[in-house]
Design a protein around this motif. Structure first.
Motif, PDB file in Angstrom:
ATOM      1  N   ILE A 283      -2.937  20.513  59.869  1.00  0.00           N
ATOM      2  CA  ILE A 283      -2.605  20.284  58.458  1.00  0.00           C
ATOM      3  C   ILE A 283      -1.104  20.089  58.239  1.00  0.00           C
ATOM      4  CG2 ILE A 283      -4.601  21.523  57.530  1.00  0.00           C
ATOM      5  CD1 ILE A 283      -2.843  24.012  57.281  1.00  0.00           C
ATOM      6  N   GLN A 284      -0.320  20.065  59.317  1.00  0.00           N
ATOM      7  CA  GLN A 284       1.143  20.023  59.203  1.00  0.00           C
ATOM      8  C   GLN A 284       1.626  18.872  58.327  1.00  0.00           C
ATOM      9  OE1 GLN A 284       3.717  22.248  60.541  1.00  0.00           O
ATOM     10  NE2 GLN A 284       4.608  21.037  58.893  1.00  0.00           N
ATOM     11  N   ASP A 285       1.075  17.694  58.507  1.00  0.00           N
ATOM     12  CA  ASP A 285       1.542  16.519  57.766  1.00  0.00           C
ATOM     13  C   ASP A 285       1.229  16.599  56.277  1.00  0.00           C
ATOM     14  OD1 ASP A 285       2.464  15.531  60.141  1.00  0.00           O
ATOM     15  OD2 ASP A 285       0.784  14.158  60.461  1.00  0.00           O
ATOM     16  N   LEU A 286       0.340  17.500  55.900  1.00  0.00           N
ATOM     17  CA  LEU A 286      -0.064  17.603  54.498  1.00  0.00           C
ATOM     18  C   LEU A 286       0.630  18.747  53.761  1.00  0.00           C
ATOM     19  CD1 LEU A 286      -3.907  17.107  54.998  1.00  0.00           C
ATOM     20  CD2 LEU A 286      -2.247  15.399  54.226  1.00  0.00           C
ATOM     21  N   LEU A 287       1.275  19.643  54.498  1.00  0.00           N
ATOM     22  CA  LEU A 287       1.920  20.790  53.872  1.00  0.00           C
ATOM     23  C   LEU A 287       3.143  20.387  53.066  1.00  0.00           C
ATOM     24  CD1 LEU A 287       1.798  23.321  56.850  1.00  0.00           C
ATOM     25  CD2 LEU A 287       0.481  23.483  54.719  1.00  0.00           C
ATOM     26  N   VAL A 288       3.345  21.037  51.944  1.00  0.00           N
ATOM     27  CA  VAL A 288       4.556  20.823  51.156  1.00  0.00           C
ATOM     28  C   VAL A 288       5.767  21.277  51.954  1.00  0.00           C
ATOM     29  CG1 VAL A 288       5.800  21.510  49.082  1.00  0.00           C
ATOM     30  CG2 VAL A 288       3.365  20.984  48.942  1.00  0.00           C
ATOM     31  N   SER A 289       5.615  22.404  52.652  1.00  0.00           N
ATOM     32  CA  SER A 289       6.666  22.943  53.508  1.00  0.00           C
ATOM     33  C   SER A 289       6.043  23.977  54.426  1.00  0.00           C
ATOM     34  CB  SER A 289       7.771  23.597  52.666  1.00  0.00           C
ATOM     35  OG  SER A 289       7.321  24.825  52.118  1.00  0.00           O
ATOM     36  N   ASN A 290       6.865  24.534  55.303  1.00  0.00           N
ATOM     37  CA  ASN A 290       6.406  25.631  56.173  1.00  0.00           C
ATOM     38  C   ASN A 290       6.917  26.982  55.684  1.00  0.00           C
ATOM     39  OD1 ASN A 290       6.625  23.164  58.460  1.00  0.00           O
ATOM     40  ND2 ASN A 290       4.812  24.484  58.574  1.00  0.00           N
ATOM     41  N   GLU A 291       7.146  27.054  54.398  1.00  0.00           N
ATOM     42  CA  GLU A 291       7.639  28.293  53.807  1.00  0.00           C
ATOM     43  C   GLU A 291       6.632  29.420  53.974  1.00  0.00           C
ATOM     44  OE1 GLU A 291       9.806  29.736  49.670  1.00  0.00           O
ATOM     45  OE2 GLU A 291       8.659  27.865  49.708  1.00  0.00           O
ATOM     46  N   TYR A 292       5.328  29.100  53.848  1.00  0.00           N
ATOM     47  CA  TYR A 292       4.288  30.100  53.972  1.00  0.00           C
ATOM     48  C   TYR A 292       3.472  29.945  55.240  1.00  0.00           C
ATOM     49  CZ  TYR A 292       5.239  30.525  48.936  1.00  0.00           C
ATOM     50  OH  TYR A 292       5.832  30.683  47.708  1.00  0.00           O
ATOM     51  N   ILE A 293       3.087  28.699  55.544  1.00  0.00           N
ATOM     52  CA  ILE A 293       2.256  28.411  56.704  1.00  0.00           C
ATOM     53  C   ILE A 293       3.141  28.105  57.905  1.00  0.00           C
ATOM     54  CG2 ILE A 293       0.400  26.981  57.636  1.00  0.00           C
ATOM     55  CD1 ILE A 293      -0.453  28.598  55.234  1.00  0.00           C
ATOM     56  N   GLN A 294       2.939  28.844  58.974  1.00  0.00           N
ATOM     57  CA  GLN A 294       3.782  28.689  60.171  1.00  0.00           C
ATOM     58  C   GLN A 294       3.027  27.928  61.264  1.00  0.00           C
ATOM     59  OE1 GLN A 294       6.919  29.777  59.817  1.00  0.00           O
ATOM     60  NE2 GLN A 294       6.324  30.494  57.774  1.00  0.00           N
TER      61      GLN A 294
END
Length: 294
Positions: A283-294
């Motif tokens: 899902i990396q390309d869809l995340l707004v940022s990696n602030e929460y999801i690592q």
């Protein structure tokens, strides 16, 4: 309504509020008083919150437990703000309502705590309706349990899970989650993590792959999902196709997205509540940022 139901209602509504929580509620109400005067439609909601909060258990054991509540992330506290138990030959009820304190945002706490109180009030009212119907005749036994647990507690995030187990011969469990950003004092929603709605299909496809692989690795596992070359034992429309836009989820201690399904949502009841950890790379390309999801 029978004398038993009247007694249950009186006991449920007569449990007094502890001083510590009373002070917290009063501070919250005081901080909102000006806004409530400016917005008359909020008056009934505030009054409902006060009435609902009158039911907190203040037994010596509870008072001791309350004084020993651990501080989560050195800031946020999770406490039991209401507890009700009813046990007899026909009913077995145990309802625990959580409350959030210490976020630094009284309005957020008020919103969450009112929601939790309303959830258990609705559960209790529904239970009473079932009892009233069953009392008309025949042998019966109903059980209802609600509670909560903290499933994630980091410097940044707190996830509170509320569970409900309903039983009438067999049982069914359901869960709801709230993930709180302690720093920004907000509740994180699933859509807010992504830049567009493509996440729905991407996560759904990943879960289907996990389901098929799990069943291949362990024949005792069963999911209601289409499998290439295998005729399904149920109509296709009943098979799992997609998560909901606001599907049950939480972010675990390792910063991974976890999707949760209640009993009977995507599998037989014997599988219980099932969860799927979504690989971040999927899902990396869809995340707004990696602030929460690592």
């Amino acid at each position: 309504m029978s004398d038993k139901l009247n007694r249950m209602r009186r006991e449920y509504e007569s449990i007094p509020i502890p001083d510590e929580l009373n002070e917290m509620v009063n501070r919250t109400i005081a901080s909102r008083r000006t806004k409530i005067k400016a917005m008359p439609w909020l008056v009934s909601a505030a009054a409902a919150c006060i009435l609902l909060s009158v039911g907190v258990n203040t037994s010596p054991a509870f008072a001791k437990a309350l004084s020993e509540v651990p501080v989560l992330g050195q800031i946020v506290k999770v406490i039991t703000i209401r507890e009700y138990t009813e046990q007899n030959e026909n009913t077995d009820v145990n309802l625990k309502t959580p409350g959030i304190a210490g976020t630094g945002n009284p309005e957020l706490e008020h919103s969450l705590n009112t929601k939790y109180l309303e959830e258990n009030k609705k559960l209790y009212e529904g239970f009473k309706d079932e009892v009233a119907q069953l009392e008309k005749g025949g042998e019966w036994h109903l059980g209802l349990e609600s509670g909560y647990e903290v499933v994630t507690d980091t410097d940044r995030l707190l996830t509170l899970s509320r569970y409900v187990v309903e039983s009438a011969g067999s049982s069914a469990e359901s869960r709801k989650y709230d993930t709180i950003d302690k720093v920004n004092q907000i509740v994180i929603t699933l859509p807010s993590l992504f830049s567009n709605e493509r996440y729905i299909q991407v996560i759904s496809d990943n879960i289907k792959e996990q389901m098929r692989q799990q069943m291949k690795d362990d024949p005792s596992k069963v999911y209601w999902v289409e499998q290439p070359g295998i005729k399904p034992e149920m109509p296709k429309e009943q098979l799992f196709r997609s998560i909901a836009k606001d599907q049950n989820f939480y972010i675990n201690q390792d910063g991974k997205l976890v999707i949760s399904f209640n009993e009977y949502d995507v599998a037989p009841g014997s599988m219980g509540v099932v969860e799927f950890t979504i690989p971040t790379e999927a899902i990396q390309d869809l995340l707004v940022s990696n602030e929460y999801i690592q």
